[in-house]
Design a protein around this motif. Structure first.
Motif, PDB file in Angstrom:
ATOM      1  N   LEU A  10      11.543  24.681  -7.192  1.00  0.00           N
ATOM      2  CA  LEU A  10      11.389  25.702  -6.930  1.00  0.00           C
ATOM      3  C   LEU A  10      10.945  26.804  -7.770  1.00  0.00           C
ATOM      4  O   LEU A  10      10.419  27.105  -8.868  1.00  0.00           O
ATOM      5  N   ILE A  11      12.064  26.558  -9.273  1.00  0.00           N
ATOM      6  CA  ILE A  11      12.241  27.367  -9.764  1.00  0.00           C
ATOM      7  C   ILE A  11      11.074  26.760 -10.986  1.00  0.00           C
ATOM      8  O   ILE A  11      10.782  28.021 -11.436  1.00  0.00           O
ATOM      9  N   LEU A  12      11.566  25.580 -11.440  1.00  0.00           N
ATOM     10  CA  LEU A  12       9.887  24.926 -11.878  1.00  0.00           C
ATOM     11  C   LEU A  12       8.432  25.731 -11.636  1.00  0.00           C
ATOM     12  O   LEU A  12       8.004  26.442 -12.339  1.00  0.00           O
ATOM     13  N   LEU A  13       8.420  25.715 -10.358  1.00  0.00           N
ATOM     14  CA  LEU A  13       6.809  25.987  -9.878  1.00  0.00           C
ATOM     15  C   LEU A  13       7.278  27.600 -10.260  1.00  0.00           C
ATOM     16  O   LEU A  13       5.424  28.322 -10.792  1.00  0.00           O
ATOM     17  N   THR A  14       7.522  28.615  -9.932  1.00  0.00           N
ATOM     18  CA  THR A  14       7.879  29.792 -10.185  1.00  0.00           C
ATOM     19  C   THR A  14       7.575  30.170 -10.919  1.00  0.00           C
ATOM     20  O   THR A  14       6.639  30.782 -11.719  1.00  0.00           O
ATOM     21  N   ILE A  15       7.773  29.213 -12.269  1.00  0.00           N
ATOM     22  CA  ILE A  15       8.110  29.143 -14.022  1.00  0.00           C
ATOM     23  C   ILE A  15       6.205  29.280 -14.290  1.00  0.00           C
ATOM     24  O   ILE A  15       6.051  29.843 -14.782  1.00  0.00           O
ATOM     25  N   CYS A  16       5.797  28.416 -13.183  1.00  0.00           N
ATOM     26  CA  CYS A  16       4.080  27.377 -14.100  1.00  0.00           C
ATOM     27  C   CYS A  16       3.443  28.776 -13.348  1.00  0.00           C
ATOM     28  O   CYS A  16       1.907  29.200 -14.007  1.00  0.00           O
ATOM     29  N   LEU A  17       3.819  29.632 -11.542  1.00  0.00           N
ATOM     30  CA  LEU A  17       3.495  31.244 -11.566  1.00  0.00           C
ATOM     31  C   LEU A  17       3.111  31.880 -12.260  1.00  0.00           C
ATOM     32  O   LEU A  17       1.889  32.463 -12.348  1.00  0.00           O
ATOM     33  N   VAL A  18       4.041  32.024 -12.000  1.00  0.00           N
ATOM     34  CA  VAL A  18       4.892  33.063 -13.752  1.00  0.00           C
ATOM     35  C   VAL A  18       3.578  32.988 -15.069  1.00  0.00           C
ATOM     36  O   VAL A  18       3.239  33.918 -15.757  1.00  0.00           O
ATOM     37  N   GLN A  19       3.641  31.861 -15.725  1.00  0.00           N
ATOM     38  CA  GLN A  19       2.966  31.398 -17.318  1.00  0.00           C
ATOM     39  C   GLN A  19       1.416  31.528 -16.475  1.00  0.00           C
ATOM     40  O   GLN A  19       0.622  31.175 -17.616  1.00  0.00           O
ATOM     41  N   GLY A  20       1.030  31.628 -15.935  1.00  0.00           N
ATOM     42  CA  GLY A  20      -0.275  30.975 -14.728  1.00  0.00           C
ATOM     43  C   GLY A  20      -0.583  29.802 -15.319  1.00  0.00           C
ATOM     44  O   GLY A  20      -1.932  29.087 -15.948  1.00  0.00           O
ATOM     45  N   VAL A  21       0.163  28.479 -14.701  1.00  0.00           N
ATOM     46  CA  VAL A  21      -0.519  27.143 -15.692  1.00  0.00           C
ATOM     47  C   VAL A  21      -0.724  26.791 -14.461  1.00  0.00           C
ATOM     48  O   VAL A  21      -0.831  26.472 -13.448  1.00  0.00           O
ATOM     49  N   PRO A  22      -1.922  26.242 -14.178  1.00  0.00           N
ATOM     50  CA  PRO A  22      -3.078  25.619 -13.073  1.00  0.00           C
ATOM     51  C   PRO A  22      -2.077  24.917 -12.315  1.00  0.00           C
ATOM     52  O   PRO A  22      -1.731  24.000 -12.478  1.00  0.00           O
ATOM     53  N   LEU A  23      -2.370  25.074 -11.028  1.00  0.00           N
ATOM     54  CA  LEU A  23      -1.307  23.645 -10.047  1.00  0.00           C
ATOM     55  C   LEU A  23      -2.800  22.879 -10.155  1.00  0.00           C
ATOM     56  O   LEU A  23      -3.225  22.422  -8.719  1.00  0.00           O
ATOM     57  N   SER A  24      -3.128  21.828 -10.947  1.00  0.00           N
ATOM     58  CA  SER A  24      -3.355  20.537 -10.447  1.00  0.00           C
ATOM     59  C   SER A  24      -2.631  19.522 -10.301  1.00  0.00           C
ATOM     60  O   SER A  24      -1.262  19.656 -10.276  1.00  0.00           O
ATOM     61  N   PHE A  25      -3.725  18.422 -10.022  1.00  0.00           N
ATOM     62  CA  PHE A  25      -2.840  17.425  -9.708  1.00  0.00           C
ATOM     63  C   PHE A  25      -3.889  16.212 -10.450  1.00  0.00           C
ATOM     64  O   PHE A  25      -5.048  15.964 -10.100  1.00  0.00           O
ATOM     65  N   ASP A  26      -2.898  15.022 -10.966  1.00  0.00           N
ATOM     66  CA  ASP A  26      -3.713  13.705 -10.915  1.00  0.00           C
ATOM     67  C   ASP A  26      -3.873  12.195 -10.345  1.00  0.00           C
ATOM     68  O   ASP A  26      -2.791  12.050 -10.032  1.00  0.00           O
ATOM     69  N   ALA A  27      -4.697  12.166  -9.833  1.00  0.00           N
ATOM     70  CA  ALA A  27      -4.775  11.569  -8.615  1.00  0.00           C
ATOM     71  C   ALA A  27      -5.540  10.140  -8.752  1.00  0.00           C
ATOM     72  O   ALA A  27      -5.037   9.289  -8.161  1.00  0.00           O
ATOM     73  N   SER A  28      -4.424  10.279 -10.254  1.00  0.00           N
ATOM     74  CA  SER A  28      -5.430   8.558 -10.292  1.00  0.00           C
ATOM     75  C   SER A  28      -4.182   7.530  -9.806  1.00  0.00           C
ATOM     76  O   SER A  28      -2.760   8.007  -9.782  1.00  0.00           O
ATOM     77  N   PRO A  29      -4.433   6.352  -9.575  1.00  0.00           N
ATOM     78  CA  PRO A  29      -2.702   5.160  -9.662  1.00  0.00           C
ATOM     79  C   PRO A  29      -2.664   5.737 -10.312  1.00  0.00           C
ATOM     80  O   PRO A  29      -1.033   5.067 -10.195  1.00  0.00           O
ATOM     81  N   ARG A  30      -2.292   5.412 -12.139  1.00  0.00           N
ATOM     82  CA  ARG A  30      -1.042   5.082 -13.088  1.00  0.00           C
ATOM     83  C   ARG A  30      -0.679   6.888 -12.484  1.00  0.00           C
ATOM     84  O   ARG A  30       0.436   6.573 -13.059  1.00  0.00           O
ATOM     85  N   TYR A  31      -0.935   8.001 -12.752  1.00  0.00           N
ATOM     86  CA  TYR A  31       0.125   9.266 -11.884  1.00  0.00           C
ATOM     87  C   TYR A  31       0.153   9.165 -10.865  1.00  0.00           C
ATOM     88  O   TYR A  31       2.292   8.717 -11.180  1.00  0.00           O
TER      89      TYR A  31
END
Length: 301
Positions: free
Chosen positions: A191-212
């Protein structure tokens, strides 16, 4: 039991570097760490609720879990991931291996525990051994301002790791098991990490590849659910300073895997370093001899 937990921790955390390398890419580092620990927390809560083993935590327990989540499942990882962009992995491994010494020192300062000479000696041997193992990286890396930043972050990450160890030890002394405290700590950390991402404007992306997805599952379940539970159980059973010697053995496992997967070649200094790491391991876990009690003298006549 302790030996099994120790070997399990070393083998799991010695292989997570492969999955971490596969995570690097489109998804931002803090977001990948948040995905890892939110998934791990979900798995832990599901296991504990289904088995009815989730312990109730009071206000004090929750606050310590919050601090543990900040130190062990948030700042610790951000520091090491960021430091790896500026300094070689070998130098990070050497700094991280000082956790054995930091744990012994912090346990003395905060818990009043005596610092065992064999733990300090074994930690010093392990540190010297890692320096020999990664000597080519250490010598070939030119010092710069970025190097100092990287070293500072690696040291901060190690201190956070040590603080998380002591907080877990404190929880276990209060009767709380690592499974329950890890579940809450990982939830708070994500939750702290997600808050940091939101504050810094990090796009909430996800890699759907089998590798990731494959690497994420490995880091979340074996790397976090099993690895952290086994390690922090060791912290409660053996003490923070002895359990932390795992940090010296992780790079040894990683180098052996690298010898097969990436063509790493063992040199004489590296083999000497390996010998020192093993000697340090033996010294750390050597049981101190009991003090001899003086024999009472029999009165004459």
């Amino acid at each position: 039991m302790n030996l099994s937990l120790y070997l399990l921790t070393v083998l799991i955390w010695g292989t997570t570097w492969v999955a971490i390398k596969l995570q690097m890419g489109a998804v931002a580092i803090p977001l990948s760490i948040a995905y890892r620990f939110s998934l791990a927390a979900l798995v832990l809560f599901a296991i504990l609720l289904l088995s009815r083993r989730l312990q109730a935590l009071g206000r004090r327990g929750q606050l310590i879990c919050l601090a543990q989540g900040l130190c062990l499942f948030c700042v610790n990882f951000i520091c090491f991931y960021t430091a790896s962009q500026w300094i070689p992995s070998g130098l990070i491994a050497v700094v991280f291996s000082t956790a054995t010494l930091w744990n012994a020192l912090n346990a003395r300062v905060f818990f009043g525990q005596r610092i065992a000479a064999n733990v300090l000696g074994g930690g010093a041997l392990g540190l010297l051994g890692l320096a020999l193992l990664f000597w080519p990286q250490l010598v070939g890396h030119t010092a710069s301002r970025e190097t100092l930043y990287g070293l500072g972050l690696a040291l901060l990450g190690t201190l956070c790791f040590s603080a998380g160890n002591l907080l877990s030890s404190l929880q276990q002394k209060a009767g709380l098991r690592p499974l329950s405290t890890n579940a809450w700590g990982m939830l708070y950390g994500s939750l702290i990490l997600l808050t940091i991402c939101l504050v810094q404007g990090v796009p909430l992306s996800f890699d759907a590849s089998p590798r990731y997805i494959g690497s994420l599952l490995y880091l979340a379940i074996p790397g976090s659910v099993i690895g952290f539970t086994a390690y922090l159980t060791l912290v409660g059973r053996m003490g923070p300073e002895r359990a932390a010697y795992c940090t010296v053995l992780f790079p040894v496992v990683a180098l052996n895997i690298s010898a097969f997967a990436e063509g790493y070649r063992w040199s004489l200094p590296a083999l000497a370093g390996l010998g020192l790491v093993m000697a340090g391991n033996v010294l750390v876990f050597r049981k101190p001899r009991p003090a001899l009690r003086p024999t009472p003298s029999t009165p004459a006549g």
